[in-house]
Design a protein around this motif. Structure first.
Motif, PDB file in Angstrom:
ATOM      1  N   GLY A 354       0.860  -1.189   0.000  1.00 22.25           N
ATOM      2  CA  GLY A 354       0.000   0.000   0.000  1.00 22.25           C
ATOM      3  C   GLY A 354       0.887   1.226   0.000  1.00 22.25           C
ATOM      4  N   LEU A 355       0.342   2.365  -0.437  1.00 30.14           N
ATOM      5  CA  LEU A 355       1.133   3.590  -0.531  1.00 30.14           C
ATOM      6  C   LEU A 355       0.704   4.587   0.525  1.00 30.14           C
ATOM      7  N   ARG A 356       1.637   4.984   1.369  1.00 26.64           N
ATOM      8  CA  ARG A 356       1.309   5.977   2.380  1.00 26.64           C
ATOM      9  C   ARG A 356       1.716   7.357   1.863  1.00 26.64           C
ATOM     10  N   PRO A 357       0.847   8.353   2.062  1.00 25.37           N
ATOM     11  CA  PRO A 357       1.196   9.703   1.605  1.00 25.37           C
ATOM     12  C   PRO A 357       2.088  10.388   2.641  1.00 25.37           C
ATOM     13  N   VAL A 358       3.309  10.742   2.240  1.00 22.28           N
ATOM     14  CA  VAL A 358       4.279  11.291   3.189  1.00 22.28           C
ATOM     15  C   VAL A 358       4.577  12.759   2.871  1.00 22.28           C
ATOM     16  N   THR A 359       4.395  13.605   3.876  1.00 24.60           N
ATOM     17  CA  THR A 359       4.724  15.029   3.732  1.00 24.60           C
ATOM     18  C   THR A 359       6.195  15.208   4.123  1.00 24.60           C
ATOM     19  N   PRO A 360       6.793  16.342   3.759  1.00 23.99           N
ATOM     20  CA  PRO A 360       8.203  16.531   4.088  1.00 23.99           C
ATOM     21  C   PRO A 360       8.497  16.629   5.586  1.00 23.99           C
ATOM     22  N   ASP A 361       7.526  17.068   6.386  1.00 23.10           N
ATOM     23  CA  ASP A 361       7.821  17.245   7.819  1.00 23.10           C
ATOM     24  C   ASP A 361       7.124  16.218   8.709  1.00 23.10           C
ATOM     25  N   GLY A 362       6.438  15.257   8.088  1.00 19.88           N
ATOM     26  CA  GLY A 362       5.810  14.210   8.894  1.00 19.88           C
ATOM     27  C   GLY A 362       4.505  14.619   9.546  1.00 19.88           C
ATOM     28  N   LEU A 363       4.012  15.832   9.256  1.00 19.87           N
ATOM     29  CA  LEU A 363       2.697  16.251   9.768  1.00 19.87           C
ATOM     30  C   LEU A 363       1.713  16.215   8.599  1.00 19.87           C
ATOM     31  N   PRO A 364       0.461  15.799   8.868  1.00 22.00           N
ATOM     32  CA  PRO A 364      -0.490  15.707   7.756  1.00 22.00           C
ATOM     33  C   PRO A 364      -0.910  17.067   7.204  1.00 22.00           C
ATOM     34  N   TYR A 365      -1.579  17.026   6.057  1.00 23.87           N
ATOM     35  CA  TYR A 365      -2.220  18.220   5.495  1.00 23.87           C
ATOM     36  C   TYR A 365      -3.694  18.119   5.843  1.00 23.87           C
ATOM     37  N   ILE A 366      -4.154  18.938   6.766  1.00 23.47           N
ATOM     38  CA  ILE A 366      -5.583  18.966   7.099  1.00 23.47           C
ATOM     39  C   ILE A 366      -6.006  20.428   7.167  1.00 23.47           C
ATOM     40  N   GLY A 367      -6.914  20.819   6.292  1.00 24.86           N
ATOM     41  CA  GLY A 367      -7.372  22.202   6.348  1.00 24.86           C
ATOM     42  C   GLY A 367      -7.806  22.711   4.991  1.00 24.86           C
ATOM     43  N   LYS A 368      -8.263  23.965   4.995  1.00 27.27           N
ATOM     44  CA  LYS A 368      -8.778  24.581   3.774  1.00 27.27           C
ATOM     45  C   LYS A 368      -7.648  25.000   2.855  1.00 27.27           C
ATOM     46  N   SER A 369      -7.944  24.970   1.569  1.00 23.66           N
ATOM     47  CA  SER A 369      -7.005  25.480   0.572  1.00 23.66           C
ATOM     48  C   SER A 369      -6.949  27.004   0.698  1.00 23.66           C
ATOM     49  N   MET A 370      -5.783  27.570   0.443  1.00 25.95           N
ATOM     50  CA  MET A 370      -5.684  29.027   0.455  1.00 25.95           C
ATOM     51  C   MET A 370      -6.284  29.616  -0.817  1.00 25.95           C
ATOM     52  N   GLU A 371      -6.254  28.828  -1.907  1.00 27.42           N
ATOM     53  CA  GLU A 371      -6.718  29.325  -3.204  1.00 27.42           C
ATOM     54  C   GLU A 371      -8.235  29.219  -3.376  1.00 27.42           C
ATOM     55  N   TYR A 372      -8.779  28.076  -2.940  1.00 24.72           N
ATOM     56  CA  TYR A 372     -10.192  27.801  -3.217  1.00 24.72           C
ATOM     57  C   TYR A 372     -10.969  27.624  -1.916  1.00 24.72           C
ATOM     58  N   LYS A 373     -11.986  28.470  -1.745  1.00 28.34           N
ATOM     59  CA  LYS A 373     -12.751  28.525  -0.496  1.00 28.34           C
ATOM     60  C   LYS A 373     -13.433  27.220  -0.113  1.00 28.34           C
ATOM     61  N   ASN A 374     -13.830  26.427  -1.134  1.00 29.58           N
ATOM     62  CA  ASN A 374     -14.624  25.225  -0.819  1.00 29.58           C
ATOM     63  C   ASN A 374     -13.834  23.930  -1.026  1.00 29.58           C
ATOM     64  N   LEU A 375     -12.504  24.044  -0.914  1.00 30.56           N
ATOM     65  CA  LEU A 375     -11.665  22.854  -1.048  1.00 30.56           C
ATOM     66  C   LEU A 375     -10.930  22.592   0.257  1.00 30.56           C
ATOM     67  N   ILE A 376     -11.010  21.343   0.722  1.00 33.27           N
ATOM     68  CA  ILE A 376     -10.344  20.963   1.972  1.00 33.27           C
ATOM     69  C   ILE A 376      -9.426  19.776   1.720  1.00 33.27           C
ATOM     70  N   PHE A 377      -8.238  19.850   2.294  1.00 34.54           N
ATOM     71  CA  PHE A 377      -7.278  18.753   2.178  1.00 34.54           C
ATOM     72  C   PHE A 377      -7.319  17.867   3.413  1.00 34.54           C
TER      73      PHE A 377
END
Length: 418
Positions: A354-377
């Motif tokens: 299985g593939l785990r999504p890895v960020t560069p600092d080991g903390l997840p991406y959770i929150g709203k996009s800065m560009e698009y008001k109705n997009l959440i990661f």
């Protein structure tokens, strides 16, 4: 806030399904899309741990030099396939920048908090009876070692975990053997993190996939996102291989594939796929305690009906190629810790990845996009995706419903600077 929104969740792994679970509880109309049939991938092959004890992010000092040392050995626990790929090189640079003592110090309590929140939510889901009586055990997790070097390394972590209020104790070889009496161990001792829990992921996923459609959530399998149409600062339309959606809010919960989705919106999300493998053994192994075998860098979990041996972090891009030498290394690692354990060729042949999504600092991406008001990661959980699924789902539902957040999420900002 109008409570009844129409929400499209892209990704049907533990994070996507947990998001749908909490959103439907808030009265929203939810559709989950996945390009697979939701029977495989990281949510199905992980070690099933709920781990407040895993407070050290992957991007910690020394990881890069380890990675370079391991880079050309495809059976090593941390394998980076050498390749000239700009995105990977950029990610590696950010990873290096994040691997400082002070950044790791700052990340620890945050990682612990979201893990504790998630542990509580797993308990809540179990208590609600929504998914029936699924497997969730409170045996803790053993960090088992065979050398003084690994013991000393883990002692530092255990001390920090204790300072942060987590329950951890130390066992010598004797005490360890008492806790795991039915199989002879080849280890000097272990640290026992009593704060941890474990589950059987396949069972939890199946129950969730059974519960959600009965409660109004549409789960659309084998449907791939082809195009995303924006209008100003909003995502207006999502076009798939089977139709078109015009949701009020869109959640990107597609694990390692989220960076591909983001590219359709010209958002560069630094994310790399870290491949992990698992071997299931249905025969009785007499192993009763979840354990991480430190020198072998792998995990062992007694699950419902089988024992799972899982491990490795392989950065080789998005693919499902099973490298036999890596499966072999996991089997060997287990056999070195448990005397008399033999993992059959058939079980090795049936290994999955299985593939785990890895960020560069080991903390997840959770929150709203800065560009698009109705997009959440909602992605980037690395080795803690299973552990953090429910917490992430809950946090996303709070963002969408405009509720007070269960915890501060600034550290998880999707477009943070590295």
């Amino acid at each position: 806030m109008g409570s009844n929104k129409n929400i499209l969740v892209i990704g049907g792994g533990i994070v996507g399904l947990s998001t749908a679970y909490f959103l439907q509880k808030e009265g929203h109309r939810v559709t989950v899309l996945d390009k697979s049939d939701i029977t495989s991938g990281a949510s199905f092959v992980n070690a099933g741990y709920i781990t407040p004890s895993h407070i050290i992010p992957l991007a910690s000092p020394g990881m890069i030099s380890k990675g370079i040392k391991y880079m050309f050995d495809s059976s090593s626990p941390f394998y980076i396939k050498p390749r000239l790929d700009m995105e990977f090189m950029k990610w590696s640079w950010y990873f290096k920048k994040s691997s400082t003592k002070s950044k790791v110090e700052k990340a620890m309590p945050v990682i612990m908090d979201i893990n504790l929140l998630s542990r509580e939510l797993f308990e809540d889901i179990k208590a609600s009876g929504d998914l029936g009586d699924f497997h969730l055990e409170r045996k803790g997790l053993l960090m088992m070692y065979q050398t003084d070097k690994e013991r000393n390394h883990e002692m530092e972590v255990a001390k920090r975990a204790g300072d942060l209020g987590l329950e951890v104790s130390h066992l010598d070889a004797n005490g360890l053997q008492k806790l795991e009496p039915n199989i002879e161990l080849n280890a000097l001792g272990a640290f026992h993190y009593e704060c941890d829990r474990h589950t059987t992921p396949t069972q939890f996923m199946e129950r969730m996939l059974g519960f959600l459609p009965k409660n109004g959530v549409a789960i659309n399998k084998n449907e791939e996102v082809l195009d995303i149409v924006v209008n100003g600062d909003r995502v207006a339309e999502v076009k798939t291989s089977k139709g078109t959606y015009q949701p009020d809010e869109v959640v990107f919960a597609a694990g390692s594939w989220t960076s591909h989705l983001s590219k359709k919106l010209n958002i560069k999300l630094p994310l790399q796929a870290g491949k992990g493998y698992r071997i299931n053994v249905a025969d009785t192994t007499n192993i009763s305690m979840p354990a991480i075998l430190m020198e072998a860098k792998m995990a062992v979990t007694p699950m419902n009906g089988f024992t799972r041996f899982a491990g490795t972090m392989e950065f080789s891009g998005i693919n499902n190629i099973i490298r036999k030498e890596r499966v072999e290394a996991i089997a060997k690692g287990a056999e070195q810790f448990y005397k008399g354990l033999k993992i059959s060729n058939e079980d090795k042949e049936n290994a999955k990845c299985g593939l785990r999504p890895v960020t560069p600092d080991g903390l997840p991406y959770i929150g709203k996009s800065m560009e698009y008001k109705n997009l959440i990661f909602a992605t980037g959980h690395a080795m803690m995706g299973w552990s953090l699924g429910p917490a992430t789902g809950k946090l996303v539902s709070e963002i969408i419903s405009g509720k007070t957040m269960s915890m501060e999420i600034t550290s998880f900002a999707p477009e943070r600077k590295f």
